[in-house]
Each structure stands twice: as C-alpha cells, then as structure tokens.
Design an enzyme around this catalytic site. Structure first.
Site, PDB file in Angstrom:
ATOM      1  N   ASP A  51       0.841  -1.201   0.000  1.00  0.00           N
ATOM      2  CA  ASP A  51       0.000   0.000   0.000  1.00  0.00           C
ATOM      3  C   ASP A  51       0.878   1.253   0.000  1.00  0.00           C
ATOM      4  OD1 ASP A  51       0.894  -0.210   2.583  1.00  0.00           O
ATOM      5  OD2 ASP A  51      -1.077  -0.098   3.538  1.00  0.00           O
ATOM      6  N   SER A  52       2.205   1.069  -0.002  1.00  0.00           N
ATOM      7  CA  SER A  52       3.126   2.183  -0.240  1.00  0.00           C
ATOM      8  C   SER A  52       2.903   2.741  -1.644  1.00  0.00           C
ATOM      9  CB  SER A  52       4.575   1.738  -0.056  1.00  0.00           C
ATOM     10  OG  SER A  52       4.830   0.540  -0.773  1.00  0.00           O
ATOM     11  N   ASP A  90      -1.059  -6.108  -0.251  1.00  0.00           N
ATOM     12  CA  ASP A  90      -1.526  -5.490   0.995  1.00  0.00           C
ATOM     13  C   ASP A  90      -3.034  -5.284   0.998  1.00  0.00           C
ATOM     14  OD1 ASP A  90       0.509  -5.060   2.842  1.00  0.00           O
ATOM     15  OD2 ASP A  90       1.216  -3.239   1.842  1.00  0.00           O
ATOM     16  N   LYS A 120      -1.339  -9.477   2.689  1.00  0.00           N
ATOM     17  CA  LYS A 120      -0.651  -9.024   3.908  1.00  0.00           C
ATOM     18  C   LYS A 120      -1.557  -8.027   4.618  1.00  0.00           C
ATOM     19  CE  LYS A 120       3.117  -6.075   3.869  1.00  0.00           C
ATOM     20  NZ  LYS A 120       2.654  -4.890   4.621  1.00  0.00           N
ATOM     21  N   GLU A 189       8.808  -4.241  10.673  1.00  0.00           N
ATOM     22  CA  GLU A 189       9.282  -2.956  10.146  1.00  0.00           C
ATOM     23  C   GLU A 189       9.851  -2.085  11.258  1.00  0.00           C
ATOM     24  OE1 GLU A 189       6.567  -1.050   7.456  1.00  0.00           O
ATOM     25  OE2 GLU A 189       7.755   0.797   7.365  1.00  0.00           O
TER      26      GLU A 189
HETATM   27  O1  KIV Z   1       3.534  -1.178   1.642  1.00  0.00           O
HETATM   28  C1  KIV Z   1       4.724  -1.496   1.749  1.00  0.00           C
HETATM   29  O2  KIV Z   1       5.576  -1.120   0.951  1.00  0.00           O
HETATM   30  C2  KIV Z   1       5.100  -2.337   2.883  1.00  0.00           C
HETATM   31  C3  KIV Z   1       6.557  -2.594   3.090  1.00  0.00           C
HETATM   32  C4  KIV Z   1       7.174  -1.414   3.733  1.00  0.00           C
HETATM   33  C5  KIV Z   1       6.806  -3.836   3.850  1.00  0.00           C
HETATM   34  O3  KIV Z   1       4.267  -2.767   3.617  1.00  0.00           O
END
Ligand code: KIV
Length: 271
Positions: A51-52, A90, A120, A189
C-alpha cells in the site's frame, strides 16, 4: 545451497524451505507491469504490491488513502508480468479493520480479481479473528508488526518501534499469535535488530525485515527507494542501488535539448 535458479515458482512452502535451510528471502515492492517484469526476471523471490503505492505511485503523504479497487488494479498489473515469484498484496486501510467478514471479502476480491498468491495485513491481536477467517478460506496471510504505517496517526511518528521492553514484549506475543493463527510469514518494520533476531529465532515461519536488522530470514525494501527514484526518504536501513532520480532527470533534460535544437529526430529516426 540456493534454490534461486532451481525452482519454477516460489510458493509459501519455498519460503519455509529457505528459512529452514538458511537461504535469505529477497522481497521488493512492485506496482506495475513493466517494473514487475524486470524484478521477476532478475530472480526476486517475493513481490509485494504494497500500500506504499499510495505514497510512491499516487503521491499521498500516507498509505491511508489508497482504496481496495486501486490495490487490485496495481496487483493485476504485477501478476500479469511475473512467471516465478510469489505475489503478496496489501489489504489497504479500511478494507479489513471493520470486521472479519469485511476482511475476508476484501481478501477474496484480491485473490479472485488480481490472481494474487497471498495477502498481507497490519496488526496483532486486534486483527486475529480476521487472520483466522481469511486463512480458513484458503488464503495465505503475511503478518506485519513493528512500524505499521496504516496506524501512523496513532503513533504520531515514523521512528523506530518497540525500543521499550513493554512494546517489545507485546510485539513478541503478537508474532507468536500470528504464527499460531496460521500466517505463513511475517514482516517486521523498523524495530531494533536484537528484537528482529529474537522473533526470527523464536518463530518457525519466515520473518522478513525492513529496518529489522540482518538476522531475520529475509529483507524487503520499497522498490522506488532502493532504485533511488525517491530522493527525500533516507532512513538508516535503506541501501540505494541506483540513483534513478538523477539518471531519469538527466535523460529527460537531454531529450528536451535534442527536441528544441531539432537534433531529434535525425535522418535515421524518420520514415
Ligand atoms: O507497503 C509497503 O511497501 C510495505 C513494506 C514497507 C513492507 O508494507
């Protein structure tokens, strides 16, 4: 021994094998077809449609605004590109915190509409009922503890988590609970390296770190950070392998010059 070139497809079982045989797991984020294709061809073990995307693709300040539909769009693009790696997606903020039925429905949409291999989600005891319900429907779940960016407004800061004993103990308990619930792996994290090692030593499932030290079972980075596309984000845990921001800017400046000076296109570049 390395399974790197020997297997056709990475599965959750491959990751478990890697942990048991001391082979570190490589994981990066990806959000689009072209980049996912390169990363998969390079032999990455896991691609996370994180979700980044909310930050690096859409330009939001936090991960909170991205929607389930947008995550599915990114995941579909990534899944179309890959041949070997495991694709984890995510669950975005607001798509699972309400109740376990909502969490299951969001997970099913991701698996069905994107063809993802696993989901996730962030959190410990507070999401345990959802974790169990999703897994009992046959969807593999990766946990995420430590700094959980979807709770940034609760934390108030992106600094290292679980430095104090009480928070470290809670994290350990949550890690065990996620394993007991059936998670196939766990992301940690931004926590002290010592705690990362302890979690990895105590758990049977693979533990993948981002700023959790070297003694976990694998590493994950946000692809835009690792390739130097982002410029202003420089946490201690980040190793930049390229400086694509400057490379792309330089190439674009050259292209502009060539167009303006009528150097491009030349004789050979036209019909
Ligand atoms: O969304 C993301 O990029 C993440 C990573 C930082 C593990 O959850």
């Amino acid at each position: 021994m390395s399974v790197h070139n020997d297997i056709k497809r990475v599965t959750s079982h491959t990751l478990q094998w890697m942990k048991e045989n001391g082979e570190k797991i490589s994981m990066l984020t990806a959000y689009d077809y072209s980049m996912a294709r390169i990363l998969d061809d390079a032999g990455i073990d896991v691609l996370l449609v994180g979700d980044s995307a909310s930050n690096v693709m859409a330009g939001h300040e936090t991960t909170l605004p991205i929607t389930l539909d947008q995550m599915i769009y990114h995941a579909q693009s990534v899944v179309r590109a890959i041949h070997r790696c495991l694709v984890v997606v995510d669950l975005p903020f607001g798509s699972y915190q309400g109740n376990s039925k909502e969490a299951l429905n969001s997970s099913i949409r991701i698996m069905k509409e994107a063809g993802a291999h696993a989901i996730k989600l962030e959190g410990g005891v507070e999401v345990m009922e959802s974790v169990k319900r999703i897994i009992s429907a046959g969807v593999p779940v990766m946990g995420h503890l430590g700094l959980t960016p979807q709770s940034i407004y609760k934390f108030g800061t992106y600094t290292v988590r679980a430095k104090e004993e009480e928070e470290a103990e809670t994290l350990l308990k949550n890690a065990h609970a996620l394993q007991e619930a059936g998670c196939f792996s766990l992301v940690l994290e931004k926590i002290p390296a010592k705690l990362g090692k302890q979690v990895s030593d105590e758990l049977k499932i693979p533990v993948i770190g981002i700023g959790a030290g070297s003694q976990v079972d694998g590493q994950v980075l946000v692809m835009h950070d690792m390739l130097g596309i982002t410029k202003d984000f420089s946490p201690r845990f980040l190793r930049r392998y390229l400086n694509l921001y400057d490379e792309i800017k330089g190439a674009t400046e050259q292209y502009i010059k060539d167009v303006k000076s009528k150097d491009f296109p030349n004789e050979k570049e036209q019909y």
